[in-house]
Design a protein around this motif. Structure first.
Motif: not given
Length: 144
Positions: A35, A37-38, A75-81, A98, A105
């Motif tokens: 995952e 985003r975490y 990692m950005d929770f929304i954009n995954q960057q 998580s 997050a």
């Protein structure tokens, strides 16, 4: 002198975060990083990346190993960057499921974090505030 400067610049390791690959596992808990985003990552002064499936796993690793002269990414929770942890806004909320239950997050900015908290409740903090809380919790656990 210019040659020496160029040579010293060439010897510095790349401290940018590496992509999470399908075979990567968490440095701390050894679970697959599934995952994004975490995810979190430490990159040491030699350019070695330590990847984590949960911000909490990264905090545990830092508590146990230190790693001075490292860069920290979340990692950005929304954009995954990838974001540099020092510039990210962190949220701790029971709504965040998580992988290792840290309930943490990261968000790229204050408005994104506040929007999440408005919908889900939680506590907004900076990375330095989170590290200070971790240090205080560690000290409290060491007391008899």
């Amino acid at each position: 002198m210019v040659v020496l400067l160029l040579l010293s610049m060439g010897c510095q390791a790349d401290q940018r975060p590496q992509a999470i690959e399908s075979h990567d596992v968490c440095t701390s808990c050894k679970m697959a990083i599934s995952e994004l985003r975490y995810a979190a990552q430490l990159v040491d002064k030699d350019g070695n990346a330590f990847k984590f499936d949960d911000i909490g796993c990264m905090l545990r690793y830092l508590r146990e190993h230190g790693l001075p002269q490292r860069r920290v990414y979340v990692m950005d929770f929304i954009n995954q960057q990838w974001l540099q942890a020092e510039s990210a806004v962190l949220v701790k909320s029971d709504a965040i499921k998580s992988p290792m239950a840290s309930a943490l997050a990261a968000f790229r900015d204050q408005p994104a974090a506040q929007q999440f908290v408005k919908k889900n409740s939680g506590q907004v903090m900076s990375f330095s505030e989170l590290m200070n809380r971790e240090a205080a919790a560690t000290q409290a656990r060491r007391r008899p």
